[in-house]
Design a protein around this motif. Structure first.
Motif, PDB file in Angstrom:
ATOM      1  N   MET A   3       0.847  -1.202   0.000  1.00 31.75           N
ATOM      2  CA  MET A   3       0.000   0.000   0.000  1.00 31.75           C
ATOM      3  C   MET A   3       0.882   1.253   0.000  1.00 31.75           C
ATOM      4  N   LYS A   4       0.523   2.180  -0.906  1.00 27.07           N
ATOM      5  CA  LYS A   4       1.297   3.422  -0.982  1.00 27.07           C
ATOM      6  C   LYS A   4       0.560   4.555  -0.284  1.00 27.07           C
ATOM      7  N   GLY A   5       1.295   5.616   0.022  1.00 25.55           N
ATOM      8  CA  GLY A   5       0.671   6.801   0.594  1.00 25.55           C
ATOM      9  C   GLY A   5      -0.115   7.543  -0.475  1.00 25.55           C
ATOM     10  N   THR A   6      -1.010   8.425  -0.049  1.00 25.54           N
ATOM     11  CA  THR A   6      -1.754   9.219  -1.024  1.00 25.54           C
ATOM     12  C   THR A   6      -1.220  10.651  -0.999  1.00 25.54           C
ATOM     13  N   PHE A   7      -0.982  11.164  -2.174  1.00 26.97           N
ATOM     14  CA  PHE A   7      -0.348  12.482  -2.276  1.00 26.97           C
ATOM     15  C   PHE A   7      -1.033  13.317  -3.364  1.00 26.97           C
ATOM     16  N   PRO A   8      -1.000  14.646  -3.244  1.00 27.24           N
ATOM     17  CA  PRO A   8      -1.545  15.515  -4.292  1.00 27.24           C
ATOM     18  C   PRO A   8      -0.553  15.633  -5.448  1.00 27.24           C
ATOM     19  N   ILE A   9      -0.519  14.599  -6.292  1.00 32.02           N
ATOM     20  CA  ILE A   9       0.514  14.474  -7.321  1.00 32.02           C
ATOM     21  C   ILE A   9       0.509  15.663  -8.289  1.00 32.02           C
ATOM     22  N   ASN A  10      -0.710  16.103  -8.686  1.00 35.00           N
ATOM     23  CA  ASN A  10      -0.753  17.211  -9.656  1.00 35.00           C
ATOM     24  C   ASN A  10      -0.124  18.471  -9.094  1.00 35.00           C
ATOM     25  N   LYS A  11      -0.369  18.724  -7.814  1.00 32.36           N
ATOM     26  CA  LYS A  11       0.263  19.888  -7.165  1.00 32.36           C
ATOM     27  C   LYS A  11       1.774  19.679  -7.115  1.00 32.36           C
ATOM     28  N   PHE A  12       2.175  18.462  -6.782  1.00 34.81           N
ATOM     29  CA  PHE A  12       3.613  18.162  -6.689  1.00 34.81           C
ATOM     30  C   PHE A  12       4.319  18.473  -8.005  1.00 34.81           C
ATOM     31  N   ARG A  13       3.630  18.193  -9.126  1.00 36.78           N
ATOM     32  CA  ARG A  13       4.255  18.361 -10.452  1.00 36.78           C
ATOM     33  C   ARG A  13       4.608  19.822 -10.718  1.00 36.78           C
ATOM     34  N   GLU A  14       3.910  20.737 -10.021  1.00 39.82           N
ATOM     35  CA  GLU A  14       4.161  22.172 -10.259  1.00 39.82           C
ATOM     36  C   GLU A  14       5.346  22.681  -9.440  1.00 39.82           C
ATOM     37  N   LEU A  15       5.856  21.856  -8.520  1.00 38.14           N
ATOM     38  CA  LEU A  15       6.865  22.348  -7.572  1.00 38.14           C
ATOM     39  C   LEU A  15       8.268  21.892  -7.947  1.00 38.14           C
ATOM     40  N   GLU A  16       9.237  22.717  -7.579  1.00 39.43           N
ATOM     41  CA  GLU A  16      10.654  22.341  -7.723  1.00 39.43           C
ATOM     42  C   GLU A  16      10.964  21.229  -6.727  1.00 39.43           C
ATOM     43  N   THR A  17      11.623  20.203  -7.175  1.00 39.12           N
ATOM     44  CA  THR A  17      12.048  19.130  -6.259  1.00 39.12           C
ATOM     45  C   THR A  17      13.532  19.298  -5.958  1.00 39.12           C
ATOM     46  N   GLY A  19       9.631   5.177  19.459  1.00 37.24           N
ATOM     47  CA  GLY A  19       9.930   5.024  18.037  1.00 37.24           C
ATOM     48  C   GLY A  19       8.679   5.002  17.161  1.00 37.24           C
ATOM     49  N   ILE A  20       8.921   4.976  15.867  1.00 35.62           N
ATOM     50  CA  ILE A  20       7.822   4.902  14.890  1.00 35.62           C
ATOM     51  C   ILE A  20       8.057   3.712  13.966  1.00 35.62           C
ATOM     52  N   ASP A  21       7.002   3.341  13.226  1.00 32.35           N
ATOM     53  CA  ASP A  21       7.085   2.181  12.342  1.00 32.35           C
ATOM     54  C   ASP A  21       7.556   2.642  10.955  1.00 32.35           C
ATOM     55  N   TYR A  22       8.872   2.633  10.756  1.00 34.56           N
ATOM     56  CA  TYR A  22       9.418   3.084   9.469  1.00 34.56           C
ATOM     57  C   TYR A  22       9.032   2.142   8.333  1.00 34.56           C
ATOM     58  N   ALA A  23       8.834   0.873   8.662  1.00 35.58           N
ATOM     59  CA  ALA A  23       8.541  -0.102   7.602  1.00 35.58           C
ATOM     60  C   ALA A  23       7.112   0.048   7.084  1.00 35.58           C
ATOM     61  N   HIS A  24       6.190   0.502   7.942  1.00 40.95           N
ATOM     62  CA  HIS A  24       4.774   0.547   7.551  1.00 40.95           C
ATOM     63  C   HIS A  24       4.128   1.891   7.893  1.00 40.95           C
ATOM     64  N   PRO A  25       4.572   2.958   7.240  1.00 38.33           N
ATOM     65  CA  PRO A  25       4.023   4.280   7.581  1.00 38.33           C
ATOM     66  C   PRO A  25       2.524   4.406   7.299  1.00 38.33           C
ATOM     67  N   ASN A  26       2.011   3.595   6.357  1.00 36.23           N
ATOM     68  CA  ASN A  26       0.581   3.708   6.051  1.00 36.23           C
ATOM     69  C   ASN A  26      -0.246   2.871   7.011  1.00 36.23           C
ATOM     70  N   ARG A  27       0.297   1.698   7.371  1.00 35.43           N
ATOM     71  CA  ARG A  27      -0.446   0.814   8.263  1.00 35.43           C
ATOM     72  C   ARG A  27      -0.468   1.372   9.681  1.00 35.43           C
ATOM     73  N   GLN A  28       0.659   1.963  10.104  1.00 31.81           N
ATOM     74  CA  GLN A  28       0.714   2.453  11.478  1.00 31.81           C
ATOM     75  C   GLN A  28       1.243   3.897  11.517  1.00 31.81           C
ATOM     76  N   PRO A  29       0.395   4.844  11.055  1.00 30.83           N
ATOM     77  CA  PRO A  29       0.879   6.237  11.042  1.00 30.83           C
ATOM     78  C   PRO A  29       0.967   6.849  12.436  1.00 30.83           C
ATOM     79  N   ILE A  30       0.229   6.303  13.387  1.00 30.09           N
ATOM     80  CA  ILE A  30       0.250   6.892  14.736  1.00 30.09           C
ATOM     81  C   ILE A  30       0.835   5.872  15.720  1.00 30.09           C
ATOM     82  N   PRO A  31       1.919   6.239  16.387  1.00 30.00           N
ATOM     83  CA  PRO A  31       2.541   5.306  17.332  1.00 30.00           C
ATOM     84  C   PRO A  31       1.599   4.921  18.471  1.00 30.00           C
TER      85      PRO A  31
END
Ligand code: LLP
Length: 386
Positions: free
Chosen positions: A1-15, A230-242
């Protein structure tokens, strides 16, 4: 499972840039407040060192947390964000005179003191201002933590804190001073701790020390147990809140407190870690001898944790759904350690794809450097990109 992001907005920004999902941050803060409210006299000072972005600090302030600062700059950042000075604690092995003076001028809640020489300087500077500084003594509890060796702090070999064997002497010194008031004990055993047993070990050590002090009829006003969850680095979507419920319950169950004593926490990573992502663009896909490289425009200057601690951050190609292939994901910096991950499974990568490095809200942006004359990455919140 991937995170959800505002991709179209991201495309307008300098990375590359940092992207903070304020919904995740607010949800995290709500859980902290809800779980902490179950116990009398628990309070949280957010460890500003994890992320001092003004937009993040403002949200943290709005949710009522205090601040744990380790420099004059952090004190200024916290106060500027609106955090009241009487919720600011100031720690650090090497406080400069101007930083101590700043804390005195603001009448901060407490200085966490790490040595007799520091105590002497605080006493002297407070006397010059006709003030009395609240001090907590940071005791090195000699308790290990199951985490990376570079981020354990509570072992005898570490530079932090006052040795337990010196405690009586340091307390006597503090009690004899006119311009410091000895109000608390401070501890911190390390960071990215997921085994609650480590915190239980700290509680047991605190209880022993409290018994010794009680035998001398000393009861301090507060116990500050530091941060470290600590936080769950392996599963940021499954466990976003410690698991704050388990964390606070551990202290509630194992710390033996005297009536009226309050407990203070200094969490950093667990507060901001999962709300942040480093967003980067693929510059090139390069074929190696027996592997392929995805070369990003973000490097160790933007997120140093993988290079410095061999830390794992989940990497996602957020603009491709093509079949999975393995890549070494690297940055453009002229250092062999500028590697975010080896043999990482990603949806097939093309030049121009956007890559998210997840769980980068703590010790990410704040540790960025200008090495190779690079710009410090910009940062945006989800509130700004709607
Ligand atoms: N209190 C004290 C006295 C500390 O030294 C620290 C962190 C904290 C609180 C907050 O710890 P946390 O809750 O965030 O674990 N740059 C490293 C982490 C260094 C932590 C230093 N001290 C990393 O990226 O993993």
């Amino acid at each position: 499972m991937k995170g959800t992001f505002p991709i179209n907005k991201f495309r307008e920004l300098e990375t590359p840039f940092y992207y903070y999902d304020t919904r995740v941050l607010r949800d995290t803060l709500a859980v902290i407040n809800k779980e902490m409210a179950k116990y009398d006299k628990f309070s949280m000072h957010y460890a500003v060192k994890a992320n001092a972005n003004p937009k993040i600090l403002t949200v943290i302030c709005e949710n009522g947390l205090g601040a744990d600062c380790v420099s004059g700059g952090e004190i200024r950042a916290a106060i500027k964000a609106g955090i009241p000075a009487d919720k600011v604690v100031f720690a650090g092995v090497g406080k400069a005179d101007w930083e101590i003076n700043l804390g005195l001028d603001y009448d901060i809640f407490c200085f966490n003191v790490e040595s007799v020489p520091e105590l002497e300087v605080i006493n002297e500077l407070a006397a010059a201002k006709g003030k009395v500084a609240n001090v907590a003594l940071r005791i090195n509890p000699n308790v290990g933590a199951h985490t990376h060796k570079n981020i354990t702090t509570g072992l005898a070999e570490n530079k932090f804190g006052i040795r337990m064997t010196d405690m009586d002497h340091v307390i006597d010194t503090a009690l004899s001073m006119r311009n410091v008031k000895f109000v608390g004990l401070h501890f911190h055993i390390g960071s990215q701790i997921l085994d609650m047993g480590d915190f239980v070990a700290l509680c047991n050590r605190v209880n022993e020390l409290q018994e010794k002090l009680y035998a001398r009829q000393i009861i301090v006003e507060h116990i500050n147990v530091g941060g470290g969850l600590g936080i769950d680095y392996a599963h940021p979507n499954r466990q976003p809140i410690p698991d704050f419920a388990a964390y606070f319950a551990t202290y509630a169950q194992h710390l033996k407190l005297h009536p009226q004593q309050s407990v203070h926490f200094e969490l950093g990573r667990a507060v901001t870690g999962q709300c942040g992502n480093l967003i980067s663009k693929v510059l090139y896909v390069k074929q190696g001898a027996n592997k392929q490289f995805a070369i990003l425009d973000a490097g160790m200057t933007d997120l140093i944790r993988p290079a410095l601690y061999q830390a794992y951050h989940k990497i996602e190609n957020i603009t491709s759904e093509e079949p999975i292939e393995a890549y070494d994901v690297v940055g453009p910096i002229c250092e062999s350690s500028d590697v975010f991950g080896k043999a990482i499974d990603l949806n097939r990568v093309h030049r121009g794809d956007l890559i998210a490095l997840r769980s980068a809200g703590a010790y990410g942006e704040i540790m960025a450097s200008g090495y190779n004359c690079r710009e410090i990455p910009k940062a945006y919140t989800s509130d700004e990109l709607v």
